[in-house]
Design a protein around this motif. Structure first.
Motif, short mmCIF file in Angstrom:
data_model
loop_
_atom_site.label_atom_id
_atom_site.label_comp_id
_atom_site.label_asym_id
_atom_site.label_seq_id
_atom_site.Cartn_x
_atom_site.Cartn_y
_atom_site.Cartn_z
N LYS A 170 -7.54 25.21 2.39
CA LYS A 170 -8.51 24.91 1.34
C LYS A 170 -8.04 23.73 0.49
O LYS A 170 -8.86 22.92 0.05
CB LYS A 170 -8.75 26.15 0.48
N SER A 184 -9.97 19.83 0.29
CA SER A 184 -10.59 19.70 -1.03
C SER A 184 -10.78 18.22 -1.38
O SER A 184 -9.81 17.46 -1.47
CB SER A 184 -9.71 20.37 -2.09
N GLN A 212 -10.65 24.84 -9.24
CA GLN A 212 -11.19 25.05 -7.91
C GLN A 212 -11.15 26.53 -7.52
O GLN A 212 -10.24 27.27 -7.94
CB GLN A 212 -10.41 24.22 -6.89
#
Length: 478
Positions: A250, A254, A451
């Motif tokens: 992830k 990003s 995030q």
């Protein structure tokens, strides 16, 4: 949602407390680390010119290419340990990794003169490589510490103050280097100074530093409550933090993080080009001796340090009055720090020896105003993910240090004749261009929102979820 400051009416924190003491120590620790990086940049001028130092010490006839290898040696090692260092800081909390990085590297600084005498530039290169390997966890350690100690509303001011240690270390090294090199200590004294500074700092940090507020015994209950309340929605407690698995996929997919990485990389090339090459530029193009060169080289970093406090006060004023959001503040100051220096940097390539005063003014503007970027991208890792700020810094700094080590190599490749201003002009155009592009990306694509991957499930969370689902299923059967 963006990070928002907590309501000051609910919990009051002391104006000066344990968090400020930690920041002062981090500031001094980073200063010590930077003196170890800069010491060769200023000492190598004396090492290659016997007339500019104590004549009792040996002079080395190294080529410009060899010099570029030596100046980049630190960053080859520094690059390798960024990501492993970030994992160590994430696992152990920052205090111990910061301590070992600075102190062990300080011991090697003390051994630098001996290494040159025994193995010429080859052994010096190996020692600088080892120093870089050891210092790889420093920025990740600092980011990990700041994510535990500094609430969002103080991040711009206190976080940036810590990183001002880079400018202070540069100023300190450049101010004392000329005097030390001309004294009875000669150029070896420059390395002894940085080593002792690092060891003294390590002694104080061992007894006073703390990985988190919960590990600090000297702070008030009010201050601890203030910090922990501000962190409760963004950062896991220390006992859970180390157990959290890093969401690598992830993070690496990003977009906001990739923009941050590219911005930090463009900054690294420009900053390290100026930091490592100013002493040589001063001597070769402006005709300054080592004492004058050291004083002139330190002036831009003194301006950098002083302007940091001006920008910090301005950023706090604008945010507390509601004139700027966190996002707007990051991009405003990043723009000031990246775009204002572009023209002065390029103009440096058109200076001559009889324009040394004008060149100094340009350097002061370029390097001094550059500090505004510290209020932009440099704390953006914590904005995106307080729980993995150290990891983000490790990855981004790994990429940035590819640029850092390429800076002196690029100069060595382009500047084959150190007295040829046209060759220096190309270097300055490259540095200015990267500053411009880096900030352009940050303006259009940078973010400050926390995030979603900042909150990965821990093993305990997963067990609780399974238990909840099991109870739910059994209840539905009944």
């Amino acid at each position: 949602m963006e990070n928002k400051p907590i309501d000051d009416n609910k919990i009051k924190a002391p104006l000066f407390g344990a968090r400020h003491i930690q920041c002062i120590l981090i500031f001094l620790g980073l200063s010590a680390a930077v003196t170890q990086r800069v010491n060769l940049s200023v000492a190598i001028v004396a090492m290659m010119d016997k007339n500019s130092t104590n004549p009792n010490f040996e002079e080395y006839q190294w080529s410009e290419k060899t010099k570029s290898y030596l100046l980049s040696g630190f960053f080859w090692g520094y690059f390798v340990t960024q990501i492993p260092g970030s994992q160590l800081a994430h696992r152990f909390g920052g205090k111990i990794t910061l301590l070992l990085s600075i102190v062990l590297s300080g011991f090697l600084a003390l051994l630098t003169p001996l290494s040159v005498r025994l193995g010429d530039w080859q052994m010096l290169f190996a020692l600088r490589l080892c120093q870089g390997l050891i210092q790889g966890s420093i920025f990740s350690s600092i980011h990990t510490l700041l994510s535990k100690w500094i609430p969002a509303e103080e991040r711009s001011s206190l976080g940036t103050f810590c990183y001002t240690g880079m400018a202070f270390g540069s100023v300190l090294m450049m101010l004392v280097s000329g005097w030390i090199a001309s004294s009875s200590f000669g150029w070896p004294g420059i390395f002894y100074f940085t080593g002792l500074f690092s060891l003294i700092w390590g002694f104080v940090w061992y007894f006073v530093g703390a990985s988190s507020p919960s590990a600090c015994k000297s702070m008030t209950a009010d201050e601890r409550l203030y910090i922990e309340t501000a962190m409760v929605t963004t950062s896991k407690p220390e006992h859970e933090h180390a157990a959290m698995k890093t969401p690598w996929l992830k993070i690496l997919t990003s977009v906001p993080f990739w923009v941050l990485l590219l911005t930090q990389s463009s900054y690294a090339f420009g900053f390290m080009t100026m930091l490592t090459q100013i002493p040589s530029y001063m001597k070769s193009i402006l005709g300054q001796d080592i004492k004058s060169s050291a004083l002139m080289s330190s002036a831009p970093y003194l301006a950098n340090m002083l302007l940091t406090f001006v920008f910090c006060i301005l950023a706090d004023f604008l945010m507390k009055r509601g004139y700027t959001s966190v996002n707007a503040s990051r991009k405003l100051f990043n723009t000031i720090g990246f775009w204002v220096p572009v023209v002065p940097i390029i103009l440096l390539g058109y200076m001559s020896a009889d324009q040394s005063e004008l060149a100094l003014v340009l350097l002061v503007i370029a390097v001094g105003v550059n500090t505004a970027g510290s209020l932009g991208f440099l704390t953006n890792h914590i904005d995106l993910s307080p729980n993995f700020a150290g990891v983000l810094m490790g990855i981004a700094n790994c990429a940035a240090n590819v640029m850092s080590l390429s800076a002196p190599l690029t100069v060595g490749f382009i500047v084959t004749d150190a007295k040829n201003v046209q060759q220096w002009r190309i270097v300055f155009y490259i540095a200015g261009g990267l500053y411009f592009v880096g900030n352009l990306l940050f303006i259009f694509f940078g973010q400050t929102k926390i995030q979603p991957w900042n909150y990965p499930k821990t093993e305990r969370d997963e067990r609780d979820h399974i238990r909840f689902e099991t109870i739910k299923m059994e209840t539905e059967k009944i």
